[in-house]
Scaffold this motif. Structure first.
Motif, short mmCIF file in Angstrom:
data_model
loop_
_atom_site.label_atom_id
_atom_site.label_comp_id
_atom_site.label_asym_id
_atom_site.label_seq_id
_atom_site.Cartn_x
_atom_site.Cartn_y
_atom_site.Cartn_z
N PHE A 300 -52.13 -4.66 -23.89
CA PHE A 300 -51.64 -4.29 -22.57
C PHE A 300 -50.27 -4.92 -22.23
N GLU A 301 -50.16 -6.23 -22.42
CA GLU A 301 -48.92 -6.92 -22.02
C GLU A 301 -47.72 -6.37 -22.80
N THR A 302 -47.93 -6.10 -24.07
CA THR A 302 -46.82 -5.56 -24.87
C THR A 302 -46.46 -4.16 -24.39
N ARG A 303 -47.47 -3.40 -24.04
CA ARG A 303 -47.19 -2.03 -23.55
C ARG A 303 -46.38 -2.08 -22.26
N VAL A 304 -46.76 -3.01 -21.38
CA VAL A 304 -46.01 -3.12 -20.12
C VAL A 304 -44.57 -3.55 -20.43
N ASP A 317 -35.50 1.88 -11.53
CA ASP A 317 -36.13 0.77 -10.83
C ASP A 317 -37.55 1.20 -10.49
N ILE A 318 -38.51 0.70 -11.20
CA ILE A 318 -39.88 1.18 -11.04
C ILE A 318 -40.80 -0.02 -10.88
N PRO A 319 -41.67 -0.02 -9.86
CA PRO A 319 -42.47 -1.23 -9.61
C PRO A 319 -43.40 -1.57 -10.78
N GLN A 320 -43.63 -2.86 -10.91
CA GLN A 320 -44.49 -3.37 -11.98
C GLN A 320 -45.87 -2.71 -11.96
N GLU A 321 -46.43 -2.52 -10.76
CA GLU A 321 -47.80 -1.98 -10.70
C GLU A 321 -47.85 -0.55 -11.22
N VAL A 322 -46.74 0.17 -11.10
CA VAL A 322 -46.72 1.54 -11.63
C VAL A 322 -46.65 1.48 -13.17
N LEU A 323 -45.84 0.55 -13.66
CA LEU A 323 -45.77 0.39 -15.12
C LEU A 323 -47.14 0.02 -15.66
N GLU A 324 -47.84 -0.83 -14.92
CA GLU A 324 -49.16 -1.26 -15.39
C GLU A 324 -50.14 -0.09 -15.42
N LEU A 325 -50.03 0.76 -14.40
CA LEU A 325 -50.93 1.91 -14.39
C LEU A 325 -50.68 2.80 -15.61
N ILE A 326 -49.41 3.01 -15.92
CA ILE A 326 -49.08 3.85 -17.08
C ILE A 326 -49.60 3.18 -18.36
N ALA A 327 -49.38 1.86 -18.44
CA ALA A 327 -49.79 1.13 -19.66
C ALA A 327 -51.31 1.16 -19.85
N ARG A 328 -52.04 1.30 -18.75
CA ARG A 328 -53.50 1.38 -18.89
C ARG A 328 -53.94 2.75 -19.38
N VAL A 330 -52.15 4.93 -21.33
CA VAL A 330 -51.75 5.29 -22.70
C VAL A 330 -51.84 4.02 -23.54
N THR A 331 -52.78 4.02 -24.45
CA THR A 331 -53.05 2.76 -25.12
C THR A 331 -52.73 2.74 -26.60
N SER A 332 -52.59 3.92 -27.22
CA SER A 332 -52.58 3.84 -28.68
C SER A 332 -51.34 4.41 -29.35
N ASN A 333 -50.32 4.81 -28.59
CA ASN A 333 -49.17 5.41 -29.25
C ASN A 333 -47.95 5.17 -28.34
N ILE A 334 -46.97 4.46 -28.88
CA ILE A 334 -45.84 4.07 -28.02
C ILE A 334 -44.96 5.27 -27.68
N ARG A 335 -44.92 6.23 -28.58
CA ARG A 335 -44.14 7.43 -28.27
C ARG A 335 -44.74 8.11 -27.05
N GLU A 336 -46.08 8.17 -27.01
CA GLU A 336 -46.75 8.78 -25.85
C GLU A 336 -46.57 7.93 -24.60
N LEU A 337 -46.55 6.63 -24.81
CA LEU A 337 -46.36 5.71 -23.68
C LEU A 337 -45.00 5.97 -23.04
N GLU A 338 -43.98 6.09 -23.87
CA GLU A 338 -42.63 6.37 -23.35
C GLU A 338 -42.60 7.75 -22.70
N GLY A 339 -43.32 8.70 -23.30
CA GLY A 339 -43.38 10.05 -22.74
C GLY A 339 -44.02 10.02 -21.36
N ALA A 340 -45.07 9.19 -21.23
CA ALA A 340 -45.77 9.11 -19.94
C ALA A 340 -44.83 8.54 -18.87
N LEU A 341 -44.05 7.52 -19.24
CA LEU A 341 -43.10 6.94 -18.27
C LEU A 341 -42.12 8.02 -17.82
#
Ligand SMILES: Nc1ncnc2c1ncn2[C@@H]1O[C@H](COP(=O)(O)OP(=O)(O)OP(=O)(O)O)[C@@H](O)[C@H]1O
Length: 475
Positions: A300-304, A317-328, A330-341
């Motif tokens: 989780f911490e690395t994803r955030v 400029d995006i609040p930390q809590e929003v980043l945390e929600l996204i990081a929760r 999408v857990t298994s693929n960083i490309r998808e994580l970036e896509g979600a952001l």
């Protein structure tokens, strides 16, 4: 990935991914001729004040597209979650227009029956030796966490002493976890220190295609020169060598030539060499000569941290809590994580609303179903702490005054309700034993319905923790 565009006013971004979705929608609703005439040359310029701005070649195209296709484009945006979609068109200045045309002119045809023209002597201009590298994939942009620190250290060691530290370096891991990024990072590092060195990055698929074309066109010498004269060879997705005997044979010789002259080889794969089926034993053993290292899924911490770096990079400029929600989510693929952001950024831009957990949850609801949202104990604690205006550590601390005890009981109650942790696990998290948690749960249960303020607070907290506040998202 992103097309950041600077406007006079607000700077907004829209992802290529969203733009691809819009184009996909449009394409289904018009003929291929229309698509290629009007949409293929269009350029996504980002979002400004809630309006998607599209670049077109001239004012004729601007008028035509506005008249014919504005409604269709708005429908496409609506299908992606925009509540009040707006589209506007801008005539591209000549320079930007050039960017939508193919970058490289086609190669001149070889004279019939004759040999191809001799290669002009190679003059390396600054940056020339890394033109196949993605500029974003550097060590500076690589977030190091427990999941990838060994691979990162190995890549740094190789970058420092190419051909000497570990040869080959074999990096394996699941899709989208940063293997290509690390390989390119070594390339950039080397290109910076030794501008004269030759660096070649190639996917196994391109290597195979090159080989097939070289055989067909009788250009094997050229092919061999290309791959055997480099100082650093980066080969992606080497697992695709499996079953391709001729390519394996050729790669074997390339490998030997480079290895013997102490040139560095880095290979990436989705599995370790021993699991690549139908790979010739002599290649497998060579892949095992150097260092084999893996990249695991990030915690989780690395994803955030990755999301944070991405946002900063793109000046979002995006609040930390929003980043945390996204990081929760999408857990298994960083490309998808970036896509979600980027999906969240595009959604907020298109609807002209500020970033919030609710907006993020809505933006991702089409892609990730709510049951995939995994709630952590820390999430609950943070929300409860902020609701009661207390630092999280105080809630977990030893304080016994009512102002702390009630929030602590509420937090325990919600952790019990919203996560699958056992009573002893919850107790441990709060520094208590399981009977204290049981007591807290029954205390809160008792008050439900009787204490209106507490009941309302629980409702709000539940929605906030799940990221589904009922706030109106439209402008
Ligand atoms: N640790 C990291 N820090 C920052 N960005 C990362 C990190 N790991 C991966 N990324 C980003 O995630 C995306 C996917 O990474 P990359 O293409 O390197 O994955 P891969 O493992 O090679 O995937 P594939 O198996 O599909 O080729 C890239 O945009 C990359 O920059």
């Amino acid at each position: 990935m992103l097309a950041p565009v600077r406007f006079e006013g607000e700077v907004r971004l829209i992802t290529q991914e969203i733009w691809a979705d819009v184009l996909g929608y449009v394409r289904k609703n018009i003929t291929e001729v229309e698509y290629h005439t009007w949409f293929a040359p269009m350029k996504n310029l980002g979002v400004q004040e809630g309006s998607l701005v599209l670049g077109v070649r001239n004012s004729f195209a601007q008028d035509f597209v506005r008249r014919q296709y504005q409604g269709l484009l708005e429908d496409a945006l609506r299908s992606l979650g925009a509540q009040h979609p707006q589209v506007s068109f801008q005539v591209l200045p000549a320079v930007q227009e050039a960017m939508i045309l193919p970058q490289d002119p086609p190669p001149p045809p070889s004279p019939p029956g004759g040999k191809p023209p001799p290669r002009s002597p190679v003059i390396l201009v600054p940056g020339e030796n890394r033109k196949t590298l993605n500029p974003k994939y550097t060590f500076e942009n690589f977030v190091v966490g427990p999941n990838n620190n060994l691979a990162n250290a190995a890549a740094l060691a190789v970058a420092d002493a190419p051909g000497k530290a570990y040869n080959p370096l074999f990096i394996y891991g699941d899709v989208g976890l940063g293997k290509t990024h690390l390989m390119h990072a070594v390339g950039h590092y080397m290109a910076e220190r030794f501008p004269e060195k030759r660096i070649e990055y190639v996917s196994t698929e391109s290597f195979t295609n090159d080989l097939i074309n070289a055989i067909r066109d009788d250009r094997m010498t050229q092919f061999r020169n290309r791959y055997r004269s480099v100082d650093l060879l980066l080969v992606d997705d080497i697992q695709f060598l499996g079953g391709k005997e001729r390519t394996q044979e050729e790669f074997f010789h390339t490998f030997n030539a480079l290895y013997e002259s102490h040139k560095q080889i880095i290979l990436s794969s989705d599995r370790p060499p021993k699991d690549i089926e139908t790979l010739a034993g002599r290649l497998r053993s060579r892949f095992e000569w150097g260092l084999i290292t893996d990249i695991q899924t990030p915690e989780f911490e690395t994803r955030v941290a990755i999301l944070k770096m991405n946002a900063e990079h793109n000046r979002i400029d995006i609040p930390q809590e929003v980043l945390e929600l996204i990081a929760r989510q999408v857990t298994s693929n960083i490309r998808e994580l970036e896509g979600a952001l980027m999906r969240v950024v595009a959604f907020a831009s298109l609807n002209n609303v500020p970033f919030s957990r609710a907006v993020a949850a809505r933006a991702l609801s089409n892609v990730f179903t709510p049951h995939e949202v995994k709630i952590e104990m820390m999430d609950v604690l943070r929300q409860v702490a902020s609701h009661f205006n207390l630092p999280p550590d105080v809630i977990r601390g030893s304080g016994r005054v009512r102002e702390v005890v009630v929030p602590r009981q509420v937090a325990m109650y919600l952790v019990r309700e919203l996560t699958s942790h056992s009573l002893p696990e919850i107790g441990q998290f709060f520094g208590r034993d399981h009977s204290t948690v049981m007591h807290a749960v029954s205390k809160v249960t008792e008050q439900l319905g009787k204490d209106e303020e507490l009941t309302a607070a629980l409702d709000t907290l539940r929605r906030q923790i799940k990221g589904v506040e009922d706030e109106e998202i439209g402008a």
